[in-house]
Motif scaffolding. Structure first.
Motif, PDB file in Angstrom:
ATOM      1  N   PHE A 287       0.849  -1.202   0.000  1.00 58.58           N
ATOM      2  CA  PHE A 287       0.000   0.000   0.000  1.00 58.58           C
ATOM      3  C   PHE A 287       0.885   1.253   0.000  1.00 58.58           C
ATOM      4  O   PHE A 287       0.854   2.058   0.936  1.00 58.58           O
ATOM      5  N   PRO A 288       1.655   1.446  -1.062  1.00 61.91           N
ATOM      6  CA  PRO A 288       2.587   2.582  -1.087  1.00 61.91           C
ATOM      7  C   PRO A 288       1.895   3.931  -1.090  1.00 61.91           C
ATOM      8  O   PRO A 288       2.469   4.926  -0.644  1.00 61.91           O
ATOM      9  N   ALA A 289       0.666   3.981  -1.603  1.00 63.66           N
ATOM     10  CA  ALA A 289      -0.062   5.252  -1.634  1.00 63.66           C
ATOM     11  C   ALA A 289      -0.927   5.447  -0.390  1.00 63.66           C
ATOM     12  O   ALA A 289      -1.614   6.465  -0.276  1.00 63.66           O
ATOM     13  N   GLY A 290      -0.916   4.492   0.509  1.00 61.40           N
ATOM     14  CA  GLY A 290      -1.703   4.612   1.742  1.00 61.40           C
ATOM     15  C   GLY A 290      -3.206   4.568   1.512  1.00 61.40           C
ATOM     16  O   GLY A 290      -3.965   5.205   2.247  1.00 61.40           O
ATOM     17  N   ARG A 291      -3.652   3.771   0.532  1.00 64.18           N
ATOM     18  CA  ARG A 291      -5.071   3.760   0.158  1.00 64.18           C
ATOM     19  C   ARG A 291      -5.808   2.520   0.656  1.00 64.18           C
ATOM     20  O   ARG A 291      -6.787   2.077   0.052  1.00 64.18           O
ATOM     21  N   PHE A 292      -5.384   1.963   1.761  1.00 57.05           N
ATOM     22  CA  PHE A 292      -6.047   0.782   2.325  1.00 57.05           C
ATOM     23  C   PHE A 292      -7.533   1.024   2.545  1.00 57.05           C
ATOM     24  O   PHE A 292      -8.369   0.156   2.293  1.00 57.05           O
ATOM     25  N   GLN A 293      -7.892   2.200   3.003  1.00 59.55           N
ATOM     26  CA  GLN A 293      -9.299   2.483   3.303  1.00 59.55           C
ATOM     27  C   GLN A 293     -10.173   2.489   2.047  1.00 59.55           C
ATOM     28  O   GLN A 293     -11.378   2.240   2.130  1.00 59.55           O
ATOM     29  N   ASP A 294      -9.607   2.782   0.887  1.00 66.33           N
ATOM     30  CA  ASP A 294     -10.376   2.653  -0.346  1.00 66.33           C
ATOM     31  C   ASP A 294     -10.829   1.216  -0.544  1.00 66.33           C
ATOM     32  O   ASP A 294     -11.969   0.948  -0.960  1.00 66.33           O
ATOM     33  N   HIS A 295      -9.947   0.293  -0.244  1.00 64.85           N
ATOM     34  CA  HIS A 295     -10.264  -1.124  -0.423  1.00 64.85           C
ATOM     35  C   HIS A 295     -11.302  -1.579   0.598  1.00 64.85           C
ATOM     36  O   HIS A 295     -12.130  -2.440   0.293  1.00 64.85           O
ATOM     37  N   GLN A 319       4.494  -4.785   6.106  1.00 67.29           N
ATOM     38  CA  GLN A 319       5.040  -4.289   7.364  1.00 67.29           C
ATOM     39  C   GLN A 319       4.685  -2.816   7.515  1.00 67.29           C
ATOM     40  O   GLN A 319       4.815  -2.034   6.573  1.00 67.29           O
ATOM     41  N   GLY A 320       4.188  -2.443   8.682  1.00 65.65           N
ATOM     42  CA  GLY A 320       3.918  -1.043   8.960  1.00 65.65           C
ATOM     43  C   GLY A 320       2.485  -0.606   8.745  1.00 65.65           C
ATOM     44  O   GLY A 320       2.113   0.498   9.146  1.00 65.65           O
ATOM     45  N   LEU A 321       1.638  -1.428   8.112  1.00 65.41           N
ATOM     46  CA  LEU A 321       0.233  -1.055   7.934  1.00 65.41           C
ATOM     47  C   LEU A 321      -0.470  -1.166   9.279  1.00 65.41           C
ATOM     48  O   LEU A 321      -0.392  -2.199   9.957  1.00 65.41           O
ATOM     49  N   THR A 322      -1.159  -0.109   9.683  1.00 64.36           N
ATOM     50  CA  THR A 322      -1.772  -0.086  11.006  1.00 64.36           C
ATOM     51  C   THR A 322      -3.289  -0.055  10.911  1.00 64.36           C
ATOM     52  O   THR A 322      -3.870   0.410   9.935  1.00 64.36           O
ATOM     53  N   LEU A 323      -3.920  -0.550  11.965  1.00 66.97           N
ATOM     54  CA  LEU A 323      -5.368  -0.547  12.100  1.00 66.97           C
ATOM     55  C   LEU A 323      -5.690  -0.233  13.550  1.00 66.97           C
ATOM     56  O   LEU A 323      -5.200  -0.917  14.467  1.00 66.97           O
TER      57      LEU A 323
END
Length: 678
Positions: A287-295, A319-323
């Motif tokens: 998720f290099p663009a930080g768009r996890f929430q779009d998904h 690594q590093g993706l937070t919730l």
């Protein structure tokens, strides 16, 4: 009726209190059907005596709320029966491929108490209906007579990949899901779901392992054809309509529903280098663009329609993706308590069944990890997808997944023993199993399977693939076509505009489509000549003898991992046409001689930069028969699709874009939403 909305009433009333004080209710439910369990009558109410004890038990009483019946049945089940209910098994097909062996059905349903089975049968509708009835007969003969739930991967479309879709032999045929997205009409998507629901139900299928709410943000990813494209809001709207169609309404399950399992929770499309999570080498997301929430947002429509099931993705977050302020554990979503319990159940209030994708508890052997030896066809022996849990034992994987929130396991060895052993070892509580089994049984009660799990095999063929459904699917194929270019049909070389982006038509010159009656002689590539002749054209062997050429091409791909079970079956790698490609050579040959109509099957976003300058008309398709295509070319139907994803301008642009971001390609050749008509 979702579990969380009924359970408090169940706890407060209790079974004894309801039966003692409840009024006698008229028996107005649909007729019962049994093959071996007796149908008895008590207090004017007929019931199937599924456990054959001669009395009406609460789970057999169709007057009771589904949640009460499920609670009663769970109390009667052994630990082994509960563990078996959490299996979604794969029966063995007969030699003819249109039924299951009696030995397989007996072993899975009677021996291992499997609660559900996936159908990959592809025979006639009648034969598949008979197979479903055979499975239900075996289930009816078990100690408690619990019906089995039969599921299927998508089977109304064109592309067939074993393990991801089913060959369409009996149903109406529609464009790929991306084609429904190209049309973009929620009413049509709901109609598709309703038609497919009737076809599934006719042959005894009561669960669909679809739709994909995954976003196609990585254009090299091989699962794009099953998505609604790359826009999260469009995806959400169409997923909501899809669920409402299959579930016979947008308010949960009823007797006419097919349980809908939305997948793959969550972020599956943001794959590193586009490699698929079925493969050991493709397990990582990025998720290099930080768009996890779009998904995540793409799934909201499913929740709005009260979707009954969710399937987690195989893939491992980076690594590093937070919730919720904590880093996500680097395990597949089927093992992630953060994604299943905290986000799915906690944040979104999902109270249906969480069904794992296939084989997450199975071992991935050396062939699965490193590829099969040269000369051997990659098979499913030794295949598993326990990503992030490779070093754990099978039993530890079951414990981890159940603790994370999994209710039922797809294709995980079809053996309940590890679950039973985990409970007996104190690693799982039986009460935790009761939660999952109650959810699973609740849906069977809501569907009416305990009253009649059988289907009319003689009627199946009159319903599945009937003329009306087939005509509607054909019309959708035509409407989903995306007309990208439509230039004049002049002979000889055509001249491009200075910027290379468009052609300069001469004054008062008509675009080639719809075809003029004067254009009769045609050279073909990838099109059935008999079908073309039936439309009144003369087929010639040399493009120089033709009035125009018609070329059907597929989006380019590579088989980069031919020694892997899924890598050998999937389209990976490049998206651009290159010299030596058979389709591209045909395009060049035709365009050098005559005006050329090119249609490209867009199972992935093809790069058309060197095709656009050769095509007089350029059409993107998502699955269409030759006959339906010819009607569009002749003007009997019109294309009205709009691209559900960008078409990039080059492979350099593909490599530069972020895998998780929608429509972020640099200078796309055709933007999201592009499309002409006539």
């Amino acid at each position: 009726m979702p579990l969380s909305r009924t359970w408090p009433a169940v706890a407060a009333i209790g079974l004894g209190g309801w039966l003692a004080s409840g009024p006698a209710i008229a028996d107005t439910a649909p007729a019962l059907e049994s093959r071996s369990a007796p149908i008895l009558s008590e207090r004017g109410v007929q019931y199937r005596d599924l456990n054959r004890n001669g009395r009406l038990d609460p789970y057999e009483d169709r007057r009771l709320p589904a949640a009460l019946r499920a609670q009663d049945l769970v109390r009667r089940m052994t630990l082994e029966e509960k563990a078996g209910a959490m299996l979604h098994a794969t029966p063995t097909s007969t030699a003819t491929g249109d039924g299951w062996t009696a030995e397989s059905l007996s072993a899975l349903i009677a021996g291992r108490h499997a609660g559900a089975m996936i159908s990959r049968l592809a025979g006639t509708a009648q034969a598949q209906a008979q197979a479903a009835n055979q499975a239900q007969e075996v289930a009816e003969q078990t100690r408690l007579g619990i019906p089995v739930l039969l599921s299927s991967d998508p089977r109304n479309h064109f592309q067939y990949v074993p393990g991801a879709s089913v060959e369409n032999t009996a149903f109406s045929q529609w464009p790929e899901t991306t084609g429904l997205a190209a049309i973009g009409d929620p009413r049509l998507v709901r109609r598709f779901g309703d038609i497919a629901r009737q076809e599934y139900e006719a042959i005894g299928l009561r669960m669909t392992l679809s739709p994909q709410a995954d976003l196609s943000t990585e254009p090299r990813w091989p699962r794009i054809n099953g998505t609604f494209g790359e826009d999260p809001d469009l995806t959400s709207r169409l997923v909501e309509a899809y669920v409402a169609g299959f579930q016979n309404g947008g308010r949960g399950l009823n007797r006419g529903s097919v349980v809908t399992v939305v997948k793959h929770w969550v972020g599956y499309g943001a794959a590193v280098d586009g490699f698929d999570g079925h493969n050991h080498y493709g397990q990582d997301l990025t998720f290099p663009a930080g768009r996890f929430q779009d998904h995540v947002r793409a799934f909201r429509g499913a929740f709005a329609a009260d979707v009954a099931g969710v399937m987690p993705t195989y893939s491992v977050p980076p690594q590093g993706l937070t919730l919720f302020g904590r880093q996500l554990e680097r395990v597949g979503a089927g093992f992630s308590k953060q994604l299943l319990t905290d986000l799915l159940r906690g944040r979104f209030g999902f109270d249906g069944v969480i069904l794992s994708d296939w084989a997450i508890t199975s071992n991935c052997d050396a062939n699965c990890r490193d590829g099969w030896p040269d000369g051997q066809a990659p098979g499913f022996a030794g295949f598993g997808t326990p990503w992030g849990m490779e070093q754990a034992t099978v039993q530890q994987r079951f414990v981890k997944a159940i603790d994370a929130g999994i209710d039922q396991f797809g294709g995980s060895g079809d053996d309940p023993a590890p679950i039973v052993q985990a409970v007996r070892a104190g690693q799982l509580s039986e009460r935790r199993l009761d939660q999952s089994v109650t959810r699973i049984l609740l849906q069977k009660f809501q569907l009416g399977l305990f009253e009649n799990p059988y289907v009319d095999a003689a009627a199946a063929g009159r319903i599945a693939g009937n003329a009306r459904f087939t005509a509607e699917g054909r019309a959708a194929q035509q409407a989903s076509l995306v007309l990208l270019e439509n230039r004049p049909a002049a002979r000889g070389p055509l001249v491009a505009a200075a910027d290379g982006s468009a052609w300069r038509p001469g004054p008062n010159r008509r675009p080639i489509l719809p075809l003029s009656p004067s254009l009769r002689r045609v050279w073909l590539h990838g099109v059935d000549a008999a079908t073309v002749r039936a439309h009144g054209f003369t087929v010639v062997a040399d493009p120089r003898q033709a009035d125009f050429a018609l070329v059907r091409a597929a989006a380019p791909f590579e088989t980069l991992h031919p020694n892997y079970t899924f890598g050998s079956r999937q389209h990976e790698g490049r998206l651009d046409f290159r010299d030596g490609d058979a389709d591209y050579e045909a395009i060049k040959q035709a365009a050098a001689a005559v005006p050329t109509i090119v249609t490209v099957y867009l199972d992935r976003p093809a790069i058309l930069a060197n095709v656009r300058d050769k095509a007089t008309a350029l059409i993107g398709n998502f699955g269409i028969t030759d006959d339906a295509l010819l009607d569009v070319l002749q003007g009997k139907a019109r294309p009205r699709g709009r691209l559900p994803f960008e078409l990039p301008s080059s492979m350099a642009a593909v490599l530069a874009q972020a895998s998780d971001a929608p429509y972020d390609s640099r200078a796309p050749l055709y933007r999201f939403g592009a499309g002409l008509s006539y």
